[in-house]
Every structure is written in structure tokens, then in C-alpha cells.
Design an enzyme around this catalytic site. Structure first.
Site, PDB file in Angstrom:
ATOM      1  N   ARG A   1      83.543 111.149  59.154  1.00 25.42           N
ATOM      2  CA  ARG A   1      84.523 110.026  59.273  1.00 25.42           C
ATOM      3  C   ARG A   1      85.309 110.077  58.843  1.00 25.42           C
ATOM      4  NH1 ARG A   1      79.512 110.407  56.863  1.00 25.42           N
ATOM      5  NH2 ARG A   1      77.990 108.594  56.721  1.00 25.42           N
TER       6      ARG A   1
ATOM      7  N   ASP B   1      69.757 115.529  51.268  1.00 26.98           N
ATOM      8  CA  ASP B   1      69.464 116.957  51.757  1.00 26.98           C
ATOM      9  C   ASP B   1      70.021 118.472  50.727  1.00 26.98           C
ATOM     10  OD1 ASP B   1      70.633 116.444  54.175  1.00 26.98           O
ATOM     11  OD2 ASP B   1      72.791 115.443  53.884  1.00 26.98           O
TER      12      ASP B   1
ATOM     13  N   ARG C   1      62.379 120.898  57.784  1.00 32.03           N
ATOM     14  CA  ARG C   1      61.980 121.215  56.470  1.00 32.03           C
ATOM     15  C   ARG C   1      60.893 121.292  55.361  1.00 32.03           C
ATOM     16  NH1 ARG C   1      68.191 119.392  55.504  1.00 32.03           N
ATOM     17  NH2 ARG C   1      69.479 120.658  56.528  1.00 32.03           N
TER      18      ARG C   1
HETATM   19  C1  S3P Z   1      74.626 111.807  56.714  1.00 33.57           C
HETATM   20  C2  S3P Z   1      73.637 111.307  56.456  1.00 33.57           C
HETATM   21  C3  S3P Z   1      71.981 111.305  56.489  1.00 33.57           C
HETATM   22  C4  S3P Z   1      72.434 113.534  56.269  1.00 33.57           C
HETATM   23  C5  S3P Z   1      73.201 114.079  56.843  1.00 33.57           C
HETATM   24  C6  S3P Z   1      74.429 113.223  57.094  1.00 33.57           C
HETATM   25  C7  S3P Z   1      75.702 111.653  56.640  1.00 33.57           C
HETATM   26  O1  S3P Z   1      71.398 112.137  57.228  1.00 33.57           O
HETATM   27  O2  S3P Z   1      70.836 113.761  55.592  1.00 33.57           O
HETATM   28  O3  S3P Z   1      73.032 115.188  56.022  1.00 33.57           O
HETATM   29  O4  S3P Z   1      76.911 111.682  57.460  1.00 33.57           O
HETATM   30  O5  S3P Z   1      75.784 109.809  57.171  1.00 33.57           O
HETATM   31  P1  S3P Z   1      70.475 110.316  57.918  1.00 33.57           P
HETATM   32  O6  S3P Z   1      71.400 109.102  57.304  1.00 33.57           O
HETATM   33  O7  S3P Z   1      69.819 110.202  58.923  1.00 33.57           O
HETATM   34  O8  S3P Z   1      69.407 110.627  56.198  1.00 33.57           O
END
Ligand code: S3P
Length: 432
Positions: free
Chosen positions: A26, A315, A346
Site C-alpha cells: 500500500r 492468513d 488451504r
Molecule cells: C490482504 C488481504 C487478505 C489477505 C491477503 C492480503 C491485503 O485477502 O488474505 O494475504 O493486503 O489486503 P482478502 O482481502 O482477499 O481476504
């Protein structure tokens, strides 16, 4: 790469886990469209973040890496340039989904593509709401490659069908280019790093008590960013669980990001009876809470996990399943069908790999059930091209009898290139 792991006699020491992947990606995207020079200190250097950095460079942004700091010459909201080639996201779902939002409102078109693994992951979840905002974006049978043409966007009111920070963030980034207000409701609160960074950069992102998020394009653009990235709770999670389940352990995990939208595993482990102390420090300049955690050997008992907790530990389920194999009683995970569309499936992967080590684990449509405790045995297991599966299996190996061989262990470089080295500093006998 194959990696052997042996059970060590003890686990001891302190570790700063690598910096946060979600915040680094980000920071790179938002820094690139800030009004001037940004500094992201202690950023994460891994496969996922390299993909994001490489793409922003192709879009005309000067990004320099000086030791552990990224210097980004932000070009303003309208300063990106067409890349003239497909933008390769490697295996980073975060990079692809967030960029879909960022690029939908530009005055030029783009193509987003990625690895075979990323091409299998669902993308309609972002292309559909972005189309509602006026984006001209098409996916390929619901997946990448994504083709984006220049379009004028307008705000929408949208209720996310899935609790997903990636979808929410794609819409928040598109909203920077949209006419009018964008309103987003999420079924459960997901990680809010995008909201915190946008706020730190002077944009207005409001969340009402009912959870409705509202934002609009910032008239004066985004202020340059100066921040430190905390250690990634999701990377530290492997050592958090290792510290709980190993019978001789005491570990300090330092400078951890403790954003409550990320620390669901902490709540789950505490509910299981884990010996964990949290020493919270302060808010970082990016608006993120940071602190240390001390964990020691714990007698765990099984629990039920479902509902809003799932998004806050999304995660962490691979390593949570490992914790459950060592807990007394039954652990049930529900409401977690999203685990089937991560870097690998998973749910099925955990069942198949952990059973090779003797675990009593069963798949359900939206989660899994584990009976414990089980004395695990070393086996040949496969990381399945999924960083968090490979690292979770390494944690299981720390309490298994004999040698465990993890095949395809190189995939840890997606978020944690130094994982096996860090493991070796805490317990040299574990890694050969
Ligand atoms: C993330 C959001 C999650 C997470 C991914 C990273 C992020 O995914 O599982 O590893 O950086 O916004 P989802 O938003 O699809 O659940």
C-alpha cells in the site's frame, strides 16, 4: 528447494519478523501518487513487494532503494504514465487487486497479469464493483489478465459480498478518481491499512459506528508519506505458534504491527490458554499500532473459531491448524471458505499435508475440524507453492518426531525470504 527440519530441544531468543507485506504494498502504491517525495523506512523486500515496486516504476515513478528505505518520487494523482506493456504482478493478489482500483480511473489503459498461480485466483470480485463505478475493465473468465481502458468513475454505495480488504481497498483507490461519494459496507471488519494510510496522507475516510465507510476524491491530492513499516504480524505468527506448542520455549517478537484487524490469532490463542504477554508501544506515523509480544510454552485447549474473528486472522489458518493439533480437545473452524481461494486451497492442503504427519484433521466446506493433541511424526510434505503452507509445515516439524522434509520450500520468499535463517537463529539444531 527442499528443506529439512528437525525438532530442537528448545526455542529461545528475540526476533524482529520481516516488515509488513500489506502495508509495504500500500505504501508503494499510495506513495507513487502522493504530491512529492515519500520515504518508507524498513519496507519489506520480498517477491510480492518487488512486483509492486517494479510495476510503479513501469508506470513512470522513480523509486530508489537505499538500505532498508524506499524513496518514492510521488507524481501526484494524475502523474502516472502508460507502461506500454502488461504489468506483471507475479503471484501478488494484493498488488493485482489494489492496482485494478488505482488504474481504473487513469487517462490511459493498462493490462494486469501475473503468474500461473495468480491467474487461477478470482478477480471478478474486483472487476464487478469497479464496473459499477464506471470502470471499463474486463477479466478473463473471472481471472487475470485484466484489461483496463481509460474511464471516468463515479462513486457508488456497495456492500461487499465477501469480507475482503483487497476488494475494499480496490474501491477506496478507485474512489480517489471518482466523482461524488463512495460508500462501502463490509460484512466483517477487515484490515484497514488503506484507510489509515489515506488518512495519514490527508484524505478523508470516515467509518460510522455501524461500519459504513465513506470517502471521496481529495481536492488537494495526497500529502507525501514518511513512515516506518512495522514487523508483519502474519509472519511473526509462525513463531507465535511455535512458541506456544514447543515444550521448552520463550520468544520475544519485537516491533510487531498490532493493528486489531490483523491480530485475531492472538485472541484465538489466548482463548486456547496460551501464555502470551503483549507490550503495546505507540502509533507509528502511518497510523499503525506497534508493540512486542512475549510467548512461552503453553498447554492449549481446542476452541471454535468463526464469524468476525475469521477475517481478522484470515492468513493465519495454516499455522493455527498446527496449533490445534497440539491442543487438548476439538478445534472447529467455520465461515472460512475463503481459504479455498488463497495462494492454494488451504483447506484441502492442510488436511492432506498435516495427515502425512499423523494429524487428525478433517475438511468441511467452510473450514476444518482438528482433534488433539497428536504427537506428530516427521514426513515428506509439500509447500504447494504457498508460502504460508510451507512455513506452517515447518512449525509442525518443530514438534514432530524425526526429520520433516518440506519440498518446494522456496515459496516462502513471497513474504518471508529469510524465514529458515530466522528459524536457525532461534534454534540452530532445527535447520540443516
Ligand atoms: C490482504 C488481504 C487478505 C489477505 C491477503 C492480503 C491485503 O485477502 O488474505 O494475504 O493486503 O489486503 P482478502 O482481502 O482477499 O481476504
Amino acid at each position: 528447494m527442499n528443506q529439512s527440519i528437525y525438532p530442537p530441544r528448545q526455542l529461545a531468543g528475540a526476533l524482529r519478523a520481516p516488515s509488513d507485506r500489506s502495508i509495504t504494498v500500500r505504501g508503494v502504491l499510495l506513495g507513487s501518487i502522493a504530491n512529492g517525495a515519500c520515504r518508507i523506512r524498513e519496507y519489506l523486500d520480498s517477491d510480492d513487494t518487488r512486483a509492486a515496486i517494479g510495476i510503479m516504476q513501469h508506470l513512470g515513478v522513480a523509486i530508489e532503494q537505499r538500505e532498508q528505505t524506499l524513496l518514492i518520487a510521488g507524481r501526484g494523482l494524475r502523474g502516472l504514465k502508460p507502461a506500454g506493456q502488461p504489468l506483471y504482478c507475479d503471484s501478488s493478489g494484493t498488488t493485482m487487486r489494489l492496482l485494478a482500483g488505482l488504474l481504473a480511473g487513469q487517462s490511459f489503459g493498462s493490462v494486469l497479469d501475473g503468474s500461473a498461480q495468480l491467474r487461477r485466483r478470482p478477480m471478478r470480485r474486483v472487476t464487478q464493483p469497479l464496473s459499477h463505478m464506471g470502470a471499463r475493465i474486463t477479466d478473463t473468465d473471472g481471472c487475470a489478465p485484466l484489461h483496463i481502458e481509460s474511464a471516468s468513475l463515479h462513486g457508488i454505495a456497495y456492500t461487499l459480498p465477501i469480507a475482503s480488504a483487497q476488494i475494499k481497498s480496490a474501491l477506496l483507490l478507485a474512489a480517489l478518481y471518482a466523482e461524488g461519494h463512495t460508500r462501502i459496507t463490509e460484512p466483517a471488519m477487515t484490515r484497514d491499512h488503506t484507510e489509515r494510510l489515506l488518512t495519514a496522507m490527508g484524505a478523508s475516510v470516515r467509518r460510522d459506528p455501524a461500519g459504513l465507510i465513506e470517502t471521496e476524491a481529495p481536492q488537494a491530492g495526497l500529502r507525501p508519506l514518511e513512515m516506518h513499516v512495522p514487523a508483519d504480524f502474519s509472519s511473526a505468527a509462525f513463531f507465535l505458534v511455535a512458541g506456544c506448542i514447543h515444550p521448552q520455549s520463550r520468544l520475544r517478537l519485537t516491533h510487531l504491527g498490532l493493528n486489531p484487524t490483523r491480530t485475531g490469532l492472538l485472541d484465538a490463542l489466548q482463548a486456547m490458554g496460551a501464555q502470551i504477554e503483549v507490550e503495546a508501544h505507540a502509533l507509528d506515523a502511518g497510523g499503525e499500532p506497534v508493540g512486542d509480544i512475549v510467548v512461552s510454552s503453553s498447554a492449549l485447549r481446542g476452541i471454535d473459531v468463526g464469524g468476525e474473528l475469521v477475517a481478522r486472522m484470515i492468513d493465519e489458518f495454516p499455522v493455527f491448524a498446527v496449533a490445534a493439533t497440539q491442543a487438548h480437545g476439538t478445534t472447529v473452524v467455520r465461515d472460512a471458505e475463503e481459504l479455498r481461494v488463497k495462494e492454494s486451497n488451504r483447506i484441502d492442503g492442510l488436511v492432506e499435508e498435516l495427515r502425512k504427519m499423523g494429524a487428525r484433521i478433517e475438511a468441511t466446506p467452510d473450514g476444518f475440524i482438528v482433534e488433539g493433541p497428536t504427537r506428530l511424526r516427521g514426513a515428506v510434505v509439500d509447500g504447494r507453492g504457498d508460502h504460508r503452507m510451507a512455513m506452517a509445515l515447518a512449525v509442525a516439524a518443530l514438534v514432530a518426531d524425526g526429520e520433516t522434509l518440506i519440498t518446494g520450500a522456496e515459496c516462502v520468499s513471497k513474504t518471508y525470504p529469510g524465514f529458515f535463517n530466522d528459524l536457525a537463529t532461534l534454534c540452530p539444531e532445527a535447520v540443516s
